[in-house]
Motif scaffolding. Structure first.
Motif, PDB file in Angstrom:
ATOM      1  N   SER A 120       0.833  -1.209   0.000  1.00  8.36           N
ATOM      2  CA  SER A 120       0.000   0.000   0.000  1.00  8.36           C
ATOM      3  C   SER A 120       0.866   1.256   0.000  1.00  8.36           C
ATOM      4  O   SER A 120       0.551   2.243  -0.679  1.00  8.36           O
ATOM      5  CB  SER A 120      -0.923   0.004   1.216  1.00  8.36           C
ATOM      6  OG  SER A 120      -1.821  -1.076   1.157  1.00  8.36           O
ATOM      7  N   PHE A 121       1.956   1.223   0.763  1.00 10.61           N
ATOM      8  CA  PHE A 121       2.866   2.369   0.820  1.00 10.61           C
ATOM      9  C   PHE A 121       3.480   2.626  -0.560  1.00 10.61           C
ATOM     10  O   PHE A 121       3.512   3.768  -1.044  1.00 10.61           O
ATOM     11  CB  PHE A 121       3.949   2.087   1.853  1.00 10.61           C
ATOM     12  CG  PHE A 121       4.972   3.189   2.006  1.00 10.61           C
ATOM     13  CD1 PHE A 121       4.630   4.403   2.582  1.00 10.61           C
ATOM     14  CD2 PHE A 121       6.274   3.003   1.576  1.00 10.61           C
ATOM     15  CE1 PHE A 121       5.565   5.421   2.738  1.00 10.61           C
ATOM     16  CE2 PHE A 121       7.222   4.006   1.723  1.00 10.61           C
ATOM     17  CZ  PHE A 121       6.864   5.214   2.306  1.00 10.61           C
ATOM     18  N   ASN A 122       3.931   1.560  -1.222  1.00  9.32           N
ATOM     19  CA  ASN A 122       4.508   1.718  -2.554  1.00  9.32           C
ATOM     20  C   ASN A 122       3.475   2.195  -3.567  1.00  9.32           C
ATOM     21  O   ASN A 122       3.764   3.036  -4.415  1.00  9.32           O
ATOM     22  CB  ASN A 122       5.121   0.389  -3.020  1.00  9.32           C
ATOM     23  CG  ASN A 122       6.468   0.118  -2.381  1.00  9.32           C
ATOM     24  OD1 ASN A 122       7.340   0.966  -2.382  1.00  9.32           O
ATOM     25  ND2 ASN A 122       6.645  -1.076  -1.836  1.00  9.32           N
ATOM     26  N   ALA A 123       2.257   1.660  -3.467  1.00  7.89           N
ATOM     27  CA  ALA A 123       1.194   2.082  -4.386  1.00  7.89           C
ATOM     28  C   ALA A 123       0.873   3.562  -4.188  1.00  7.89           C
ATOM     29  O   ALA A 123       0.675   4.308  -5.163  1.00  7.89           O
ATOM     30  CB  ALA A 123      -0.047   1.225  -4.169  1.00  7.89           C
ATOM     31  N   ARG A 124       0.823   3.987  -2.936  1.00 11.24           N
ATOM     32  CA  ARG A 124       0.550   5.399  -2.650  1.00 11.24           C
ATOM     33  C   ARG A 124       1.633   6.281  -3.258  1.00 11.24           C
ATOM     34  O   ARG A 124       1.338   7.298  -3.910  1.00 11.24           O
ATOM     35  CB  ARG A 124       0.487   5.577  -1.129  1.00 11.24           C
ATOM     36  CG  ARG A 124       0.495   7.036  -0.647  1.00 11.24           C
ATOM     37  CD  ARG A 124      -0.836   7.715  -0.804  1.00 11.24           C
ATOM     38  NE  ARG A 124      -0.785   9.099  -0.388  1.00 11.24           N
ATOM     39  CZ  ARG A 124      -0.888   9.518   0.889  1.00 11.24           C
ATOM     40  NH1 ARG A 124      -1.063   8.635   1.873  1.00 11.24           N
ATOM     41  NH2 ARG A 124      -0.866  10.804   1.171  1.00 11.24           N
TER      42      ARG A 124
END
Length: 681
Positions: A120-124
């Motif tokens: 999720s952090f990378n996608a954000r």
């Protein structure tokens, strides 16, 4: 002026900490570097600083930024922010640091965080950066590939990111990729990429080096074997490229392992002697006399605790081991349709050709039309290292000349793999009779008999040249240890020049920071006539065009236009008119001074209406003295890379290396020769 599309940002996401993301990042960077002049890299979170992967990419691709500008935060800083409940502040800080540097590049490879729970952090971040995403996953078995690829794709799409492609890395052999809405590629596991070197194991163990060369410490460790039994049992349990771990008092196993390696029975990585016992001096002397090219290390711990510590060592790609870098690139390029991936990433190639783009274009073009090249100096260290790179990257098919046992032994000593090359010994080859007959026929006008020819063709330079002439190879590269005369003379005798070209000549590709220039002739003809100078100019223009440099030819002299007079100036003026009469379509100017040829401001004063002045790309020097000194002066003072000399005007391609050639020089020259072979049909 450059005509690139909007800067592309490619975000690499790893969904398994052991997926080999670094090798894929390298492959993506290589792909992007061929399309854009200014490539950037960025890591939102680095495990530590300095980061080996960032350092590798920065140095390899000439990214002229402070290392600290190429990452957001360290892992420790990120952990502290998250522990304090400052998740949004962390994202804001990383985005701010990325936006500060991204506008300076035409494309950026972003290497996502390592932890598998950071999707999720990378996608954000990918969305904040305006990036397309390429996930990298692994699959334990071939049957798992389809599921792993689909899960990676849909997990990211569900997080509202744009997935450009999916890569399943380190598969157990070649596996067809599944069909997805985006391109999907599978890359088989290549042991040498992730295998630690003996030096890395030694560092991890805090080992003392008893005996080792630099090459021995650079060998890959693919397996570990504990030696505790008798010699026959040990020999039956040794595996290829294994690190033998045995007590220091087992002199019998030390000597047996050295003999097994030196004889070619079983190539090993090295030997670790445990429990702090120094090897028997007599046994060590015998081991060294075997000259196995293996490192012997000593550690104080016991064998089993040593093997446990050794197996925890992981290799990280870095500039210190270019062989592994080339292996990673070879695996990527052999299994990824780079043209299709470039299209998926919406890359538009720049009209400006940088030195980096020029060099990588050589590799790409040679690989696309794979040719057979012969390298006569088959036991030379640099030639073997270059052969290893060329074979791993699938650039050419190679024949190495030399005794097979000698070539194999040298390759083992260096820790390189040239098993994909054919090895031919001119002294024992069945081709020797055929070549002697042919050479006697070619040189019959000089009174060469079969018996004399039989002796001549045993010379590797003559044998290699005859391989080219008689269709057993498409081109030859030599000169790492041989003189220019030894390399070129056989070509003049056997291959000869193309029709309507009075003289063979050479050029150097001068890779300056912002452009590629062509200099000729700087290596072959001492004092060409006007007619020969015209041939050199026409050949140089054709060579430039063949390698993507638009030819605008400057015929150099110590005067510009009609400002000077004298025999030397008249020669250049005559040569210029001959070029114009033979190629009216070719932009050519002469006589012209170097400053007027390259500097628009000077050109505006001296030759304001010339289509060449101030923007020349091909520089033809009036004599060898001027050309050779100029290319070396530019090379040293401007920091230019000189690729060459590249021979031109021969019926088939034979190229000479400088005896100071680096491995990179040899790789480039082989690629150039392969491209020349393709143009010869």
């Amino acid at each position: 002026m450059q005509t690139t599309a909007v800067a592309r940002i490619v975000y690499l996401v790893e969904q398994d900490p052991a997926s080999g993301k670094s090798a894929v990042a390298l492959g993506l960077a290589e792909l992007l570097s061929r399309a854009v002049p200014r490539l950037g890299v960025f890591r939102p979170v680095v495990p530590a600083f300095p980061d080996p992967l960032l350092t590798l990419l920065q140095e390899r691709y000439g990214i002229m930024k402070e290392p600290a500008a190429l990452y957001g935060v360290t892992a420790a800083e990120a952990a502290a922010e998250l522990a304090a409940g400052h998740g949004e502040e962390l994202v804001g800080l990383v985005v701010e640091r990325f936006r500060a540097v991204a506008p300076e590049f035409d494309a950026v490879v972003v290497i996502g965080t390592d932890a598998d729970d950071d999707l999720s952090f990378n996608a954000r971040l990918a969305n904040e950066f305006g990036a397309v995403v390429v996930p990298v996953v692994t699959a334990p078995t071939p049957s798992d590939v389809d599921n792993a690829a689909r899960q990676a794709y849909h997990a990211l799409v569900d997080l509202d990111v744009t997935v450009a492609a999916v890569i399943v890395n380190k598969t157990a052999g070649p596996v067809p990729p599944p069909e997805l809405p985006v391109p999907c590629y599978t890359i088989p596991h290549v042991a040498t990429i992730g295998a630690p070197t003996v030096a890395e194991v030694a560092d991890q163990l805090g080992a003392t080096v008893i005996t080792a060369t630099e090459a021995a410490l650079g060998r890959d460790v693919h397996d570990y074997v504990v030696g505790a039994a008798q010699v026959p049992a040990l020999l039956s349990h040794l595996t290829e490229n294994a690190l033998l771990i045995t007590p220091g008092d087992r002199a019998d196993l030390l000597v047996a392992a050295g003999a097994a390696h030196a004889s070619g029975l079983m190539p090993l990585a090295g030997i670790v002697l445990t429990i702090g016992i120094a090897p028997d001096p007599t046994a060590l002397r015998l081991f060294e006399r075997l000259n196995p090219g293996l490192a012997v290390l000593s550690v104080p711990g016991a064998s089993y605790e040593t093997i446990a510590a050794s197996t925890r060592v992981e290799h990280r790609l870095g500039m210190a081991n270019p062989r592994k870098v080339e292996a990673a690139l070879g695996a990527f390029e052999s299994n990824v349709d780079v043209a299709a991936l470039a299209s998926a990433l919406e890359l538009t190639r720049s009209s400006r050709v940088t030195p980096l783009m020029f060099e990588y274009d050589l590799i790409e073009r040679a690989r696309a039309d794979r040719r057979r090249l012969v390298l006569p100096e088959g036991t030379e260290d640099r030639i073997l290292r270059a052969a290893d790179i060329l074979l791993r990257r699938g650039v050419v098919d190679l024949t190495l000349l030399g005794a097979p046992d000698a070539v194999a032994a040298k390759a083992r000593d260096l820790g390189v793999d040239v098993s994909g090359a054919a090895v031919v010994d001119p002294l024992t080859s069945p081709l020797r009779d055929e070549f002697a007959v042919a050479y006697a026929r070619f040189r019959a006008h000089k009174g060469v008999s079969f018996d004399l020819a039989w002796d001549v063709v045993a010379d590797v330079s003559y044998f290699g040249t005859l391989m080219v002439q008689l269709g057993h190879a498409d081109g030859m590269v030599s000169g790492a240890t041989h003189t220019t005369a030894a390399t070129i003379r056989p070509a003049f005798e056997i291959i000869k020049t193309v029709p309507d070209v009075s003289v063979a000549s050479s050029v150097f590709f001068m890779l300056l920071p912002d452009r590629v220039l062509v200099y000729g002739d700087c290596a072959v003809n001492p004092d060409p006539t006007a007619e020969q100078l015209a041939d050199i100019a026409l050949s140089s223009a054709a060579t430039a065009a063949r390698f993507g440099v638009t030819p605008r030819v400057a015929m150099l002299s110590y005067s510009t236009g009609t400002s000077g007079a004298g025999a030397d100036v008249n020669k250049v003026a005559t040569a210029t008119e001959l070029v114009r009469s033979r190629r009216p379509d070719l932009p050519v100017e002469g006589p012209i001074q170097y400053d007027a040829a390259i500097d628009p401001a000077v050109a505006a004063t001296k030759l304001p209406d010339s289509p060449v002045a101030g923007q020349a790309t091909v520089f033809v020097f009036p004599d060898l003295n001027t050309g050779n000194n100029t290319y070396k002066a530019v090379q040293r003072s401007a920091g230019a890379v000189a690729v060459g000399p590249v021979m031109q005007g021969l019926n088939k391609p034979v190229n000479d290396l400088s005896r100071g050639a680096t491995v990179k020089d040899i790789v480039n020259t082989v690629a150039i020769t392969a491209i020349q072979a393709g143009s010869h049909g």
